[in-house]
Design an enzyme around this catalytic site. Structure first.
Site, mmCIF file in Angstrom:
data_model
loop_
_atom_site.group_PDB
_atom_site.id
_atom_site.type_symbol
_atom_site.label_atom_id
_atom_site.label_comp_id
_atom_site.label_asym_id
_atom_site.label_seq_id
_atom_site.Cartn_x
_atom_site.Cartn_y
_atom_site.Cartn_z
ATOM 1 N N ARG A 132 13.678 -9.691 1.627
ATOM 2 C CA ARG A 132 15.001 -9.438 2.238
ATOM 3 C C ARG A 132 15.341 -10.480 3.295
ATOM 4 O O ARG A 132 14.458 -11.220 3.747
ATOM 5 C CB ARG A 132 15.026 -8.042 2.867
ATOM 6 N N HIS B 12 18.877 2.036 8.981
ATOM 7 C CA HIS B 12 17.433 2.118 9.254
ATOM 8 C C HIS B 12 17.164 2.935 10.517
ATOM 9 O O HIS B 12 16.208 3.701 10.585
ATOM 10 C CB HIS B 12 16.838 0.716 9.379
ATOM 11 N N ASN C 139 18.830 3.833 2.992
ATOM 12 C CA ASN C 139 19.295 3.592 4.372
ATOM 13 C C ASN C 139 20.456 2.594 4.401
ATOM 14 O O ASN C 139 21.454 2.798 5.109
ATOM 15 C CB ASN C 139 18.172 2.989 5.234
ATOM 16 N N GLY C 140 20.299 1.507 3.644
ATOM 17 C CA GLY C 140 21.309 0.444 3.645
ATOM 18 C C GLY C 140 22.641 0.952 3.126
ATOM 19 O O GLY C 140 23.702 0.736 3.740
ATOM 20 N N SER D 2 8.897 1.907 -7.676
ATOM 21 C CA SER D 2 8.904 0.681 -6.858
ATOM 22 C C SER D 2 7.547 0.388 -6.206
ATOM 23 O O SER D 2 7.472 0.111 -5.020
ATOM 24 C CB SER D 2 10.010 0.755 -5.789
ATOM 25 N N ARG E 144 12.830 5.350 -9.908
ATOM 26 C CA ARG E 144 11.668 4.485 -10.128
ATOM 27 C C ARG E 144 10.708 4.643 -8.958
ATOM 28 O O ARG E 144 11.066 5.201 -7.922
ATOM 29 C CB ARG E 144 12.101 3.023 -10.299
ATOM 30 N N ASP F 34 14.473 5.989 0.541
ATOM 31 C CA ASP F 34 15.396 4.937 0.094
ATOM 32 C C ASP F 34 16.849 5.335 0.365
ATOM 33 O O ASP F 34 17.179 6.523 0.401
ATOM 34 C CB ASP F 34 15.181 4.703 -1.417
ATOM 35 N N TRP G 220 23.663 4.036 2.959
ATOM 36 C CA TRP G 220 24.199 5.043 3.893
ATOM 37 C C TRP G 220 25.081 4.353 4.933
ATOM 38 O O TRP G 220 26.178 4.818 5.255
ATOM 39 C CB TRP G 220 23.031 5.761 4.577
ATOM 40 N N ASN H 225 9.478 -6.019 0.099
ATOM 41 C CA ASN H 225 10.611 -5.987 1.038
ATOM 42 C C ASN H 225 10.687 -7.253 1.911
ATOM 43 O O ASN H 225 11.709 -7.508 2.544
ATOM 44 C CB ASN H 225 10.574 -4.732 1.925
ATOM 45 N N SER I 239 7.727 -2.130 1.724
ATOM 46 C CA SER I 239 6.876 -2.596 0.620
ATOM 47 C C SER I 239 6.530 -4.073 0.794
ATOM 48 O O SER I 239 7.206 -4.802 1.531
ATOM 49 C CB SER I 239 7.600 -2.389 -0.717
HETATM 50 C C1 IPE Z 1 11.331 1.098 -2.041
HETATM 51 O O1 IPE Z 1 12.657 0.877 -1.832
HETATM 52 C C2 IPE Z 1 10.539 0.715 -0.821
HETATM 53 C C3 IPE Z 1 10.682 1.592 0.310
HETATM 54 C C4 IPE Z 1 11.350 2.701 0.358
HETATM 55 C C5 IPE Z 1 9.965 1.171 1.487
HETATM 56 P P1 IPE Z 1 13.373 -0.469 -2.291
HETATM 57 O O2 IPE Z 1 14.801 -0.354 -1.900
HETATM 58 O O3 IPE Z 1 12.624 -1.639 -1.772
HETATM 59 O O4 IPE Z 1 13.173 -0.421 -3.881
HETATM 60 P P2 IPE Z 1 13.974 -1.147 -5.034
HETATM 61 O O5 IPE Z 1 14.124 -2.599 -4.634
HETATM 62 O O6 IPE Z 1 15.310 -0.471 -5.148
HETATM 63 O O7 IPE Z 1 13.136 -0.936 -6.261
HETATM 64 C C1 IPE Z 2 14.911 2.027 2.373
HETATM 65 O O1 IPE Z 2 16.275 1.833 2.398
HETATM 66 C C2 IPE Z 2 14.225 1.424 3.559
HETATM 67 C C3 IPE Z 2 13.409 0.246 3.227
HETATM 68 C C4 IPE Z 2 13.203 -0.238 2.039
HETATM 69 C C5 IPE Z 2 12.808 -0.442 4.349
HETATM 70 P P1 IPE Z 2 16.938 0.529 1.793
HETATM 71 O O2 IPE Z 2 17.024 -0.500 2.864
HETATM 72 O O3 IPE Z 2 16.238 0.077 0.555
HETATM 73 O O4 IPE Z 2 18.377 1.053 1.459
HETATM 74 P P2 IPE Z 2 19.241 0.748 0.172
HETATM 75 O O5 IPE Z 2 18.417 1.106 -1.012
HETATM 76 O O6 IPE Z 2 19.566 -0.716 0.210
HETATM 77 O O7 IPE Z 2 20.443 1.604 0.327
HETATM 78 MG MG MG Z 3 16.502 0.490 -1.435
#
Ligand code: IPE
Ligand code: IPE
Ligand code: MG
Length: 234
Positions: free
Chosen positions: A66, A32, A17-18, A190, A188, A15, A20, A63, A60
């Site tokens: 999104r 990503h 990536n976004g 998730s 958590r 978790d 970052w 996901n 997930s």
């Molecule tokens: C959990 O991350 C799913 C993955 C890492 C693939 P999320 O970013 O989707 O989780 P929440 O929404 O913060 O619980």
């Molecule tokens: C995890 O990083 C990757 C996936 C859930 C696919 P996020 O995309 O959830 O990154 P944040 O949590 O928004 O920083």
């Molecule tokens: Mg996330």
């Protein structure tokens, strides 16, 4: 480090990536892309380190909520990884398997998953279980349906159903998780492998996944080895 006590099965919730990317003024997709590089690096490292099972949470079932742009970017990234970038993992003797649902994945994604599974099926190194379009609650529901069907078909009796039988009928028959690491600062699970994580040691780090590296992983392993795992005993 006493390698004998190393975890047999490690799970990583990748978790952050976004965030970052946003922190650097970049698009989330850049995060990503960087995350995918980290993923490859960690798989190669943990395989060399002798870890037998590695489960990575890549996408997930939730996901799909999104934005379409981001979902499409991730799906294309998965195709690219499984079709070409994972060649290095193949050469490293890593065996790739998947946990998750087929629907609503596009055919091209599903095919790329099947391709890498077939290409690595005879590998004998680390078993890399990629959780893609995965949700633990769906897994438990799907498993329950499958077991009910066996009962209806008179293949099993009610007494057959115990925790070991349930575990064997999950998406993949894997040993329990010993260690679950979540990057990105959230504390958590998730919907990640809730059944398999029953007695896992949990580690949460604020590091965003693209910045997570072998050094931090080693620190976590060192701490893991010092934990007193009681499994309900004393
Ligand atoms: C959990 O991350 C799913 C993955 C890492 C693939 P999320 O970013 O989707 O989780 P929440 O929404 O913060 O619980
Ligand atoms: C995890 O990083 C990757 C996936 C859930 C696919 P996020 O995309 O959830 O990154 P944040 O949590 O928004 O920083
Ligand atoms: Mg996330």
């Amino acid at each position: 480090m006493n390698d004998l006590n190393l975890p047999i099965h490690i799970g990583i919730i990748m978790d952050g990536n976004g965030r970052w990317a946003t922190k650097r003024g970049l698009k989330r997709s850049e995060g990503h892309k960087e995350g995918a590089k980290t993923l490859k690096k960690l798989c190669i490292y943990l395989n060399k380190r002798g870890i037998k099972y590695l489960s990575l949470y890549a996408f997930s079932t939730e996901n799909f909520k999104r934005e379409e742009n981001e979902v499409n970017y991730l799906m294309d990234l998965f195709i690219q990884l499984f079709k070409t970038e994972f060649n290095t993992l193949k050469k490293e003797n890593i065996k790739v398997i998947f946990s998750g649902r087929k629907e609503p994945l596009k055919d091209e994604v599903w095919l790329s998953m099947q391709t890498i599974t077939n290409e690595t099926k005879d590998n004998t190194g680390c078993i890399l279980n990629i959780c893609l379009n995965y949700g633990s609650q769906f897994e438990i529901a799907d498993t329950t349906k499958r077991i009910c069907q066996m009962y209806i078909n008179k293949e099993i009796s009610l007494d057959t159903i115990d925790p070991v039988f349930i575990q064997k009928n999950l998406y993949q028959d894997l040993p329990p998780l010993d260690l679950v690491i979540r990057t990105g600062g959230e504390m958590r699970l998730s919907n990640f492998m809730l059944f398999q994580a029953s007695y896992a040691e949990l580690f949460f780090t604020n590091t965003y996944f693209p910045d997570f590296n072998e050094k931090e992983l080693e620190e976590i392993l060192t701490t893991f080895l010092k934990r007193n795992r009681r499994f309900g005993g004393n």
